[in-house]
Design a protein around this motif. Structure first.
Motif, PDB file in Angstrom:
ATOM      1  N   HIS A  57      -9.286   0.498  -8.553  1.00 31.35           N
ATOM      2  CA  HIS A  57      -9.535   0.206  -7.138  1.00 31.35           C
ATOM      3  C   HIS A  57     -10.867   0.825  -6.692  1.00 31.35           C
ATOM      4  CE1 HIS A  57      -8.190  -1.559  -3.476  1.00 31.35           C
ATOM      5  NE2 HIS A  57      -7.826  -0.455  -2.841  1.00 31.35           N
ATOM      6  N   ASP A 115      -1.908  -0.724  -3.770  1.00 33.44           N
ATOM      7  CA  ASP A 115      -3.299  -0.275  -3.719  1.00 33.44           C
ATOM      8  C   ASP A 115      -3.410   1.143  -3.167  1.00 33.44           C
ATOM      9  OD1 ASP A 115      -3.815  -2.864  -4.447  1.00 33.44           O
ATOM     10  OD2 ASP A 115      -5.190  -3.308  -2.807  1.00 33.44           O
ATOM     11  N   ASP A 116      -4.519   1.764  -3.503  1.00 33.35           N
ATOM     12  CA  ASP A 116      -4.998   3.011  -2.880  1.00 33.35           C
ATOM     13  C   ASP A 116      -4.461   4.306  -3.478  1.00 33.35           C
ATOM     14  OD1 ASP A 116      -6.276   1.205  -1.281  1.00 33.35           O
ATOM     15  OD2 ASP A 116      -5.325   1.815   0.608  1.00 33.35           O
ATOM     16  N   HIS A 148     -12.999   3.805  -3.129  1.00 34.01           N
ATOM     17  CA  HIS A 148     -12.566   2.702  -2.263  1.00 34.01           C
ATOM     18  C   HIS A 148     -13.795   2.039  -1.643  1.00 34.01           C
ATOM     19  CE1 HIS A 148     -10.100   0.357   0.545  1.00 34.01           C
ATOM     20  NE2 HIS A 148      -9.105   0.644  -0.276  1.00 34.01           N
ATOM     21  N   HIS A 163       0.849  -1.197   0.000  1.00 27.24           N
ATOM     22  CA  HIS A 163       0.000   0.000   0.000  1.00 27.24           C
ATOM     23  C   HIS A 163       0.882   1.243   0.000  1.00 27.24           C
ATOM     24  CE1 HIS A 163      -3.118  -2.915   0.990  1.00 27.24           C
ATOM     25  NE2 HIS A 163      -4.007  -1.996   0.661  1.00 27.24           N
TER      26      HIS A 163
HETATM   27 ZN   LIG Z   1      -7.421  -0.412  -0.768  1.00 31.24          ZN
END
Ligand SMILES: [Zn+2]
Length: 419
Positions: free
Chosen positions: A270, A195-196, A274, A127
């Motif tokens: 993604h 991710d993110d 979220h 992340h």
């Molecule tokens: Zn995430």
């Protein structure tokens, strides 16, 4: 008498004319013959040694390229096939593709080298990467938070060294999913995911004189670029899964997305906000998935990856009503088809040639430290020691032991070789 003589002279003159005509005709024939182009025909060079064949064809200046394949019948370095058939007219610059024999495949060597394309592949889940040392965190190893979702840059560099030194080479997630694995002989593929869209994935500090982004050397991409130079054969790449906030740097977001796909990285979906896709309605699911695809399409056309990293790893089951909307849907006149979907944690995935491989429900390994337990990095790579995918370097073949023959997918056109 005089008359007769006259007749004779006439005959002579006619003869001379005829001879002259014949000579003229011959000269004409010879002259025009020279103007006719000489036709050159391809000869049969199969079974001939490559060097010998090249020498033979040298004067015709063909554009020759070779591809190598194993062959049980044709000796090493001899030609298996030629793209221009024999007795076809050839001219300078014609493309001639040759398939050249590597000789008999050495099954014993493949076995001894542990080649196994039915082995497992780790898809690492990262992340955030924070510019700090392990000693500066109050958590285990390189974990910045308790669960290690954010990792120190020191630990991240350590991870990359560890992967490289243990024979792992990066591949694009899309290539893993498609079974396009050309990792070099004897090495194992690994996939890196982020991710993110945390800004520390690729932190831009400004633009240079040419308007190119300047990337913070201690953000994830800064470190990855460092490792491109440190280990040129590491095949550095990664996929970044973003929400509608992209990389949270409004000023640079679009430039970042373009830079990533132009420099060997991938960008995936993604969801818009979220979103927990277990709680959205079916229509909302299509909105939050489709809008990110549409947004990426607007920036880089079709160069984004049609892959969704499920926020929070949900839905946990493919039977969930929303799942089909993750895979297919429409948003604002824009239809999408998701090739692959990723879950959260915990263990390495099967080979894409395993009959149980499901590209729409892939597991990832959490890149965090936990003293070698609960599927931390140490534990995952310990598990992989005997089970990992080891490539033969050729993406057209699937090589594994006889013992694995029962787990190979039937849906492949690749050549399967068992030892
Ligand atoms: Zn995430």
């Amino acid at each position: 008498m005089r008359r007769r003589r006259k007749k004779l002279n006439l005959k002579r003159i006619l003869l001379v004319i005829l001879v002259l005509l014949a000579i003229a005709f011959l000269i004409y024939k010879l002259a025009t013959k020279e103007e006719e182009p000489v036709k050159i025909m391809m000869t049969d060079i199969t079974n001939k040694d490559l060097a010998e064949a090249k020498e033979l064809l040298k004067e015709y200046k063909l554009d020759i390229s070779e591809e190598y394949k194993y062959n049980d019948d044709i000796p090493k370095d001899a030609i298996i096939s030629q793209s221009i058939p024999k007795d076809t007219e050839i001219k300078e610059g014609d493309k001639l593709e040759l398939v050249v024999s590597l000789g008999k495949r050495d099954l014993e060597k493949l076995k001894n080298d542990g080649i196994n394309e039915l082995g497992k592949v780790p898809i690492m889940m990262y992340h955030g990467i924070k510019n700090m040392k392990n000693s500066e965190t109050s958590h285990t190893g390189g974990n910045v938070d308790k669960d290690g979702y954010t990792r120190t840059v020191e630990a991240f560099r350590g991870d990359l060294d560890f992967y490289y030194q243990n024979g792992y080479r990066m591949i694009k997630l899309s290539d893993y999913v498609a079974g396009n694995i050309d990792t070099e002989y004897g090495k194992s593929p690994i996939v890196l995911t982020f991710d993110d869209g945390n800004d520390n994935n690729i932190k831009v500090t400004g633009l240079d004189d040419d308007g190119n982004i300047i990337i913070d050397k201690n953000s994830a991409v800064g470190v990855l670029e460092e490792y491109k130079k440190k280990y040129p054969d590491f095949n550095v790449t990664a996929i970044f899964f973003v929400t509608s906030a992209l990389f949270n740097q409004p000023e640079y977001n679009e430039k970042i997305i373009k830079w990533l796909v132009d420099n060997g990285y991938e960008v995936g979906n993604h969801t818009k906000g979220h979103n927990n896709l277990s709680n959205t309605s079916e229509k909302e699911t299509e909105q939050v998935v489709g809008s990110v695809y549409k947004q990426l399409e607007g920036i880089i056309g079709d160069k984004y990856s049609k892959i969704v990293a499920l926020p929070f790893g949900t839905p946990y089951n493919k039977t969930h009503a929303n799942y089909k909307h993750v895979l297919n849907g429409e948003y604002d006149g824009f239809s999408y088809e998701t090739v692959s979907a990723l879950r959260v944690g915990w263990e390495p995935e099967v080979s894409p040639f395993n009959k149980d491989f499901d590209r729409t429900f892939l597991k990832r390994c959490r890149a965090y430290d936990n003293n070698g337990v609960e599927f931390d990095i140490k534990m995952v790579f310990r598990m992989l020691e005997k089970t990992r995918y080891v490539s033969d370097g050729d993406k057209e073949t699937i090589i594994t032991s006889n013992a694995n023959s029962g787990i190979i997918t039937k849906e492949t056109e690749k050549e399967i070789i068992l030892y």
